[in-house]
Design a protein around this motif. Structure first.
Motif, mmCIF file in Angstrom:
data_model
loop_
_atom_site.group_PDB
_atom_site.id
_atom_site.type_symbol
_atom_site.label_atom_id
_atom_site.label_comp_id
_atom_site.label_asym_id
_atom_site.label_seq_id
_atom_site.Cartn_x
_atom_site.Cartn_y
_atom_site.Cartn_z
ATOM 1 N N LEU A 20 0.867 -1.180 0.000
ATOM 2 C CA LEU A 20 0.000 0.000 0.000
ATOM 3 C C LEU A 20 0.899 1.224 0.000
ATOM 4 O O LEU A 20 1.623 1.481 0.964
ATOM 5 C CB LEU A 20 -0.916 0.009 1.224
ATOM 6 N N HIS A 21 0.908 1.984 -1.107
ATOM 7 C CA HIS A 21 1.757 3.181 -1.240
ATOM 8 C C HIS A 21 0.902 4.425 -1.005
ATOM 9 O O HIS A 21 -0.080 4.672 -1.696
ATOM 10 C CB HIS A 21 2.383 3.231 -2.635
ATOM 11 N N ILE A 22 1.285 5.237 0.001
ATOM 12 C CA ILE A 22 0.516 6.421 0.389
ATOM 13 C C ILE A 22 1.329 7.659 0.057
ATOM 14 O O ILE A 22 2.437 7.846 0.573
ATOM 15 C CB ILE A 22 0.181 6.385 1.895
ATOM 16 N N ASP A 23 0.775 8.526 -0.778
ATOM 17 C CA ASP A 23 1.448 9.780 -1.159
ATOM 18 C C ASP A 23 0.379 10.701 -1.742
ATOM 19 O O ASP A 23 -0.525 10.243 -2.452
ATOM 20 C CB ASP A 23 2.541 9.501 -2.206
ATOM 21 N N PHE A 28 3.497 10.860 -8.689
ATOM 22 C CA PHE A 28 4.519 10.026 -8.039
ATOM 23 C C PHE A 28 3.966 8.649 -7.681
ATOM 24 O O PHE A 28 4.669 7.641 -7.752
ATOM 25 C CB PHE A 28 5.030 10.731 -6.786
ATOM 26 N N LEU A 29 2.667 8.592 -7.315
ATOM 27 C CA LEU A 29 2.030 7.298 -7.062
ATOM 28 C C LEU A 29 2.071 6.427 -8.327
ATOM 29 O O LEU A 29 2.401 5.250 -8.272
ATOM 30 C CB LEU A 29 0.584 7.501 -6.617
ATOM 31 N N LEU A 31 4.113 6.727 -10.941
ATOM 32 C CA LEU A 31 5.497 6.378 -11.295
ATOM 33 C C LEU A 31 6.012 5.244 -10.419
ATOM 34 O O LEU A 31 6.667 4.314 -10.891
ATOM 35 C CB LEU A 31 6.391 7.618 -11.133
ATOM 36 N N THR A 32 5.726 5.319 -9.124
ATOM 37 C CA THR A 32 6.182 4.284 -8.193
ATOM 38 C C THR A 32 5.580 2.927 -8.537
ATOM 39 O O THR A 32 6.269 1.905 -8.558
ATOM 40 C CB THR A 32 5.824 4.680 -6.756
ATOM 41 N N LYS A 33 4.285 2.905 -8.808
ATOM 42 C CA LYS A 33 3.617 1.643 -9.160
ATOM 43 C C LYS A 33 4.244 1.032 -10.405
ATOM 44 O O LYS A 33 4.535 -0.170 -10.437
ATOM 45 C CB LYS A 33 2.129 1.901 -9.369
ATOM 46 N N GLU A 34 4.472 1.862 -11.445
ATOM 47 C CA GLU A 34 5.033 1.372 -12.689
ATOM 48 C C GLU A 34 6.426 0.766 -12.471
ATOM 49 O O GLU A 34 6.741 -0.335 -12.935
ATOM 50 C CB GLU A 34 5.123 2.507 -13.716
ATOM 51 N N GLU A 47 -0.736 -0.951 -4.507
ATOM 52 C CA GLU A 47 -2.023 -0.268 -4.443
ATOM 53 C C GLU A 47 -1.769 1.165 -3.997
ATOM 54 O O GLU A 47 -1.120 1.392 -2.977
ATOM 55 C CB GLU A 47 -2.962 -0.977 -3.469
ATOM 56 N N SER A 48 -2.233 2.140 -4.748
ATOM 57 C CA SER A 48 -1.939 3.543 -4.479
ATOM 58 C C SER A 48 -3.066 4.195 -3.689
ATOM 59 O O SER A 48 -4.251 3.904 -3.896
ATOM 60 C CB SER A 48 -1.732 4.296 -5.798
#
Length: 665
Positions: A20-23, A28-29, A31-34, A47-48
């Motif tokens: 689980l990415h929180i921003d 940026f969410l 880019l991070t997922k990719e 998951e963003s």
């Protein structure tokens, strides 16, 4: 051999890591997922989440393995969110991933229970490679901690099996009690250091195994840990002397052993002989430094400027380094705008010298970001010429030293903080019949082979089916001794193809065990994946090859000389210039053989000044070179010391015709 039909990984597979990415920054969410999903090859699913207030709804069903969170967000900052998660007793790993880099933020995050802290700002690939690595590492540690807790009641019953694993591990294990006495050691200690159990068990570990120069400091630190005054050093490297006097570099990782009252009573040391790795790394570094000296390349910022110093082209890393959003913002600016005032004259002088010579090299300067913040940089510059050899532009390649040092320190802290007893056993321990049917096949089986332990123990899959056909003769060559020679031991390296079709290098240690009648009837040993070491060795060979090709093809006369003046290497242009062959020069002649007595004295002084402080010593000048036939010519010299060495590189250009023209004018 029967192959298992293992399903491909998907978002519901237990093999998938759910992040689980929180921003609060949507770009940026994305880019991070990719990057994370691509670099992990689907192992990690991201998951963003933009609103941190929704996090508890997402994690209430325990369907998230780890949280990656920004620090500075509008609704709720990362530290406050971490505090709430801990207060509600969610046992979910938490990584702070933010551009906010103040030391107090890092300390607060770790004190609140964050598992790791990663700073934004590196180049994208390095940044997300580090993030993927730390996600895997943190989860491995969490799983390891759970596994250790669950298995604590069974450790005593498995003591004999554990001792066997220790003996077969490719690392040293030593347990030292509160009186500094060795209570337990494995066979790897004997293999690496030469000490037997008789030499060490019941003896003082420090006075027996270490040189006197280290004993007092190590004993003091040990006792401080025993009495609870300090924690054990998680990781350190030290030079040790084997029983026969050989020097080895050992990396030690220490773990405390406590009694039921939580009092430290023993320390477990896990040692790895890293001597060969250090030698390979040192050789590779030296080769790469030589290569960079000759071709002036760098993986970092690249700036192209006209002869007035105005930037005409810049890459993305240059923009990041100087604190602007896009490389286009640098176009048209003067290089001096981003150079600290105290270094203006030095930079201009280097540019002027390179305009009229083949002078090359890397130098340290202080550069500026757009906001005025300064940072150290290692800068190399090259003059670009047209077809007529007329200078038309300047290319500068820079390396931000502060970022590199911070990254190295962060990586070291990570390794020291999280490596423990379980992580140190990263191979496969096995025992089986002489026919190599294993009774057990334990350790990093799936990580190395792609198969599970049961595939081998059940007999569905035999190890030799993984070995490459061209390497099978290595295993077959020892069969007779393994079956007939009591106490036979062997160490060999060969290749296997894992379940995914990847070729991996394996280092195998094995020995046979004899029956009461003295006949070999069991084989046991360990298997380790050494692919990374092999790649380093291959990279070193390629780097050396590239260095030699570059040295030969620079177009100028080159030589490398040692501190005692002996010439160790010349290229063909130097042969042409002097009229001598390489076989007549290399390791037979000194550079002073080509100079008059007066010039020799001058060069000796310059050489000494280079060793003391290269920045104060001139690195280009004119002199007369004595040739094979006794005549002399005027040459222009450029001299550079080789990093981490007393050797130096000299470039020579024949300027006799230019001097003659000057005299005629």
């Amino acid at each position: 051999m029967v192959k298992s039909n293992k399903a491909e990984k998907n978002e519901f597979s237990p093999d998938v890591i759910r992040v689980l990415h929180i921003d609060d920054e949507e770009d940026f969410l994305f880019l991070t997922k990719e990057f994370v999903e691509k670099l992990s090859e689907g192992e990690i699913q991201v998951e963003s989440l933009r609103n941190p207030m929704e996090v508890f709804e997402r994690i209430k069903d325990n369907n998230i393995d780890i949280i990656v969170c920004d620090y500075l967000m509008e609704d709720l900052n990362g530290l406050d969110l971490l505090k709430q998660i801990k207060q509600r007793e969610f046992q979910i790993p938490f990584i702070i991933f933010t551009g906010r880099g103040r030391e107090e933020v890092v300390i607060d995050a770790l004190n609140l229970g964050a598992d790791y802290y990663i700073r934004k700002g590196l180049d994208a690939k390095s940044q997300y490679t580090e993030l993927v690595h730390q996600i895997r590492t943190v989860l491995r540690h969490k799983k390891a901690e759970q596994a250790l807790t669950e298995s604590e009641r069974t450790i005593r019953r498995e003591r004999d099996l554990t001792q066997h694993y220790l003996n077969e591990a490719n690392v040293m294990f030593v347990i030292v009690n509160e009186n500094e006495i060795v209570e337990l050691m494995n066979k790897e200690v004997t293999y690496v250091l030469g000490y037997t159990e008789k030499d060490l068990i019941g003896k003082n570990w420090f006075t027996t195994a270490y040189s006197s120069e280290y004993v007092d400091e190590l004993r003091f630190s040990f006792q401080q840990v025993i009495v609870g005054m300090q924690k054990p050093t998680p990781y350190f490297e030290i030079e040790m002397e084997t029983k026969n006097g050989e020097k080895r570099i050992i990396a030690w990782r220490n773990t405390t052993i406590k009694d039921e009252n939580d009092k430290v009573i023993k320390i477990l040391g896990v040692g790895d002989d890293i001597t060969q790795r250090k030698e390979i790394e040192a050789a590779l570094q030296q080769s790469e430094e030589k290569y960079r000296k000759l071709v002036d390349t760098s993986p970092d910022s690249i700036v192209l400027a006209d002869l007035k110093g105005n930037i005409t082209l810049a890459n993305q890393q240059a923009a990041v380094m100087h604190g602007v959003d896009k490389p286009e913002e640098l176009i048209g600016c003067s290089m001096m705008e981003f150079t600290a005032p105290e270094d203006h004259n030095r930079v201009m002088e280097r540019m002027r010298k390179q305009m009229f010579s083949s002078l090359k090299g890397s130098f340290e300067y202080t550069m500026l970001k757009k906001n005025g913040e300064s940072f150290p940089i290692e800068l190399s510059a090259t003059i670009i010429t047209d077809k007529s050899n007329k200078p038309i532009a300047l290319m500068a390649i820079g390396r931000d030293l502060s970022q590199r040092k911070k990254a190295e320190e962060a990586l070291k802290e990570s390794e020291e903080k999280y490596r423990g007893f379980v992580q140190n056993f990263d191979g496969i321990a096995f025992q089986g019949s002489i026919g190599f049917k294993p009774f057990f096949f334990h350790g990093a089986v799936e990580k190395i082979t792609g198969y599970i332990e049961e595939d081998f123990v059940s007999g569905e899959l035999s190890w030799d089916k993984l070995v490459l056909e061209e390497d099978m003769e290595l295993l077959l060559a020892i069969n007779e001794d393994l079956e007939n020679t009591p106490g036979f031991t062997n160490v060999m390296e060969y290749r296997i193809k894992n379940k995914n079709g990847e070729i991996r290098w394996i280092r195998q240690h094995l020995q046979n065990i004899v029956s009461n009648e003295g006949d070999p009837f069991i084989v046991q040993g360990s298997l380790y994946d050494i692919t990374e070491r092999k790649l380093i060795e291959e990279k070193h060979k390629e780097s050396e090859k590239l260095y030699k090709i570059t040295f030969e093809s620079t177009g100028t006369a080159n030589l490398i000389a040692k501190s005692d003046k002996t010439i160790s290497l010349v290229n063909s242009r130097f042969e042409e210039l002097t009229g001598l062959k390489k076989t007549e020069i290399e390791n037979k002649m000194k550079w002073s053989d080509f100079l008059s007595d007066e010039e020799t004295t001058r060069f000796e002084k310059l050489q000494e000044l280079h060793y003391q402080d290269p920045t104060l010593a001139p690195d280009h000048f004119e002199t007369s070179l004595i040739l094979k036939d006794g005549t002399s010519i005027n040459v222009y010299l450029t001299i550079k010391t080789i990093p981490d060495s007393t050797d130096f590189i000299v470039t020579l250009i024949d300027i006799s015709q230019m001097k003659l023209a000057e005299e005629q004018l």
